[in-house]
Motif scaffolding. Structure first.
Motif, PDB file in Angstrom:
ATOM      1  N   ILE A  23      88.249  94.545  44.424  1.00  0.00           N
ATOM      2  CA  ILE A  23      87.019  94.383  43.641  1.00  0.00           C
ATOM      3  C   ILE A  23      86.175  95.654  43.709  1.00  0.00           C
ATOM      4  O   ILE A  23      85.598  96.090  42.708  1.00  0.00           O
ATOM      5  N   LYS A  24      86.105  96.275  44.875  1.00  0.00           N
ATOM      6  CA  LYS A  24      85.383  97.542  44.999  1.00  0.00           C
ATOM      7  C   LYS A  24      86.014  98.603  44.101  1.00  0.00           C
ATOM      8  O   LYS A  24      85.310  99.379  43.445  1.00  0.00           O
ATOM      9  N   ALA A  25      87.342  98.625  44.060  1.00  0.00           N
ATOM     10  CA  ALA A  25      88.044  99.607  43.237  1.00  0.00           C
ATOM     11  C   ALA A  25      87.796  99.354  41.752  1.00  0.00           C
ATOM     12  O   ALA A  25      87.658 100.292  40.966  1.00  0.00           O
ATOM     13  N   MET A  26      87.758  98.082  41.376  1.00  0.00           N
ATOM     14  CA  MET A  26      87.451  97.753  39.976  1.00  0.00           C
ATOM     15  C   MET A  26      86.055  98.231  39.611  1.00  0.00           C
ATOM     16  O   MET A  26      85.837  98.819  38.545  1.00  0.00           O
ATOM     17  N   GLU A  54      78.376  91.361  46.777  1.00  0.00           N
ATOM     18  CA  GLU A  54      77.904  92.547  47.489  1.00  0.00           C
ATOM     19  C   GLU A  54      78.803  93.743  47.192  1.00  0.00           C
ATOM     20  O   GLU A  54      78.327  94.852  46.978  1.00  0.00           O
ATOM     21  N   ALA A  55      80.104  93.502  47.155  1.00  0.00           N
ATOM     22  CA  ALA A  55      81.047  94.592  46.913  1.00  0.00           C
ATOM     23  C   ALA A  55      80.900  95.172  45.514  1.00  0.00           C
ATOM     24  O   ALA A  55      81.117  96.370  45.301  1.00  0.00           O
ATOM     25  N   ALA A  56      80.531  94.322  44.552  1.00  0.00           N
ATOM     26  CA  ALA A  56      80.455  94.759  43.157  1.00  0.00           C
ATOM     27  C   ALA A  56      79.039  95.084  42.716  1.00  0.00           C
ATOM     28  O   ALA A  56      78.820  95.421  41.553  1.00  0.00           O
ATOM     29  N   SER A  57      78.083  95.027  43.605  1.00  0.00           N
ATOM     30  CA  SER A  57      76.679  95.114  43.219  1.00  0.00           C
ATOM     31  C   SER A  57      76.299  96.413  42.530  1.00  0.00           C
ATOM     32  O   SER A  57      75.405  96.434  41.699  1.00  0.00           O
ATOM     33  N   ARG A  58      76.980  97.486  42.840  1.00  0.00           N
ATOM     34  CA  ARG A  58      76.598  98.788  42.262  1.00  0.00           C
ATOM     35  C   ARG A  58      77.468  99.204  41.081  1.00  0.00           C
ATOM     36  O   ARG A  58      77.224 100.235  40.482  1.00  0.00           O
ATOM     37  N   GLY A  59      78.481  98.424  40.780  1.00  0.00           N
ATOM     38  CA  GLY A  59      79.403  98.861  39.742  1.00  0.00           C
ATOM     39  C   GLY A  59      79.249  98.198  38.393  1.00  0.00           C
ATOM     40  O   GLY A  59      79.900  98.584  37.432  1.00  0.00           O
TER      41      GLY A  59
END
Length: 250
Positions: A23-26, A54-59
């Protein structure tokens, strides 16, 4: 009217905390250029929604649930409400997926109640419809999907709902309908959505195609008239494949 394409990943019963790396990579690969052209969301298992948020919050990557109960709360052991999904960080929820209909006996009325619950909680429901292989071979595909749209969509639903057409026989099998079949079904679905919701609402309802969508066939499937994105299963489990599918909109 312009409809912003939506590519939604359904992880089904897959994913542990280690999968948050995907998910972070996406999120990292979901750059401004792609954001301008398409919306991307991932629907992990409920256990991962909060940490995924949380992991995707900035993307800019959105999150969704895979199912919800029609009630806001109560004595429903093992279930999860739309309000709980919203609280965990979801903005969408899949309702009426063929696997829920088959494995849990969910009827159109149950799916409609769940879609209404999603709207109540401020979530966008992704309402799934689709025919089995036997129904298609019997010539009943349009009739089955038409009945599901009539019975599964809340009559007063706003234009922001999403409908996903998933030919059940194509899910996880590697089989896909012809492009002509997809075009026919999506055009028919839009007509039935218009009949159900009225007042020109179908013009802004996004209709996704779901059924063995892969990087190799995404571009041609997403190019079919009335196809406003994809509901992706197994290929959404890795950032490499999911973002390759989303790249059809670059």
């Amino acid at each position: 009217m312009t409809r912003r394409p939506l590519v939604a990943g359904n992880w089904k019963m897959n994913g542990l905390r280690a999968s948050l790396a995907e998910i972070k990579a996406m999120g990292a690969a979901y750059d401004e250029a792609l954001r301008a052209r398409a919306e991307l969301i991932v629907c992990p298992p409920a256990t991962l929604i909060a940490p995924a948020a949380e992991a995707a919050s900035r993307g800019g990557l959105g999150l969704g649930g895979q199912n919800c109960h029609a009630a806001e709360n109560g004595a429903h052991t093992g279930d999860i409400s739309a309000e709980m999904l919203k609280d965990a960080g979801a903005s969408y929820v899949i309702v009426g997926h063929s696997e829920r209909r088959a494995d849990h006996g969910e009827t159109d009325a149950i799916v409609q109640a769940k879609a209404a619950a999603a709207l109540r909680a401020g979530l966008t429901p992704i309402i799934c419809v689709g025919e089995t292989r036997a129904e298609r071979e019997a010539g009943d595909a349009l009739g089955v999907v038409g009945e599901q749209i009539e019975g599964s969509l809340p009559a007063d639903a706003p234009e922001q709902i999403v409908v996903a057409y998933e030919p059940v026989w194509a899910i996880g099998t590697g089989l896909t309908p012809t492009l002509a079949d997809v075009a026919q079904m999506h055009a028919f679905a839009r007509e039935r959505i218009e009949a159900r919701l009225g007042r020109g609402k179908s013009a802004t309802v996004r209709i996704l195609y779901g059924g063995s969508v892969k990087p190799a066939n995404a571009r041609e499937l997403m190019g079919v008239a009335n196809v406003d994105g994809a509901l992706v299963g197994g290929a959404s489990l890795t950032a490499k494949d999911f973002m390759a599918i989303a790249a059809a909109y670059r």
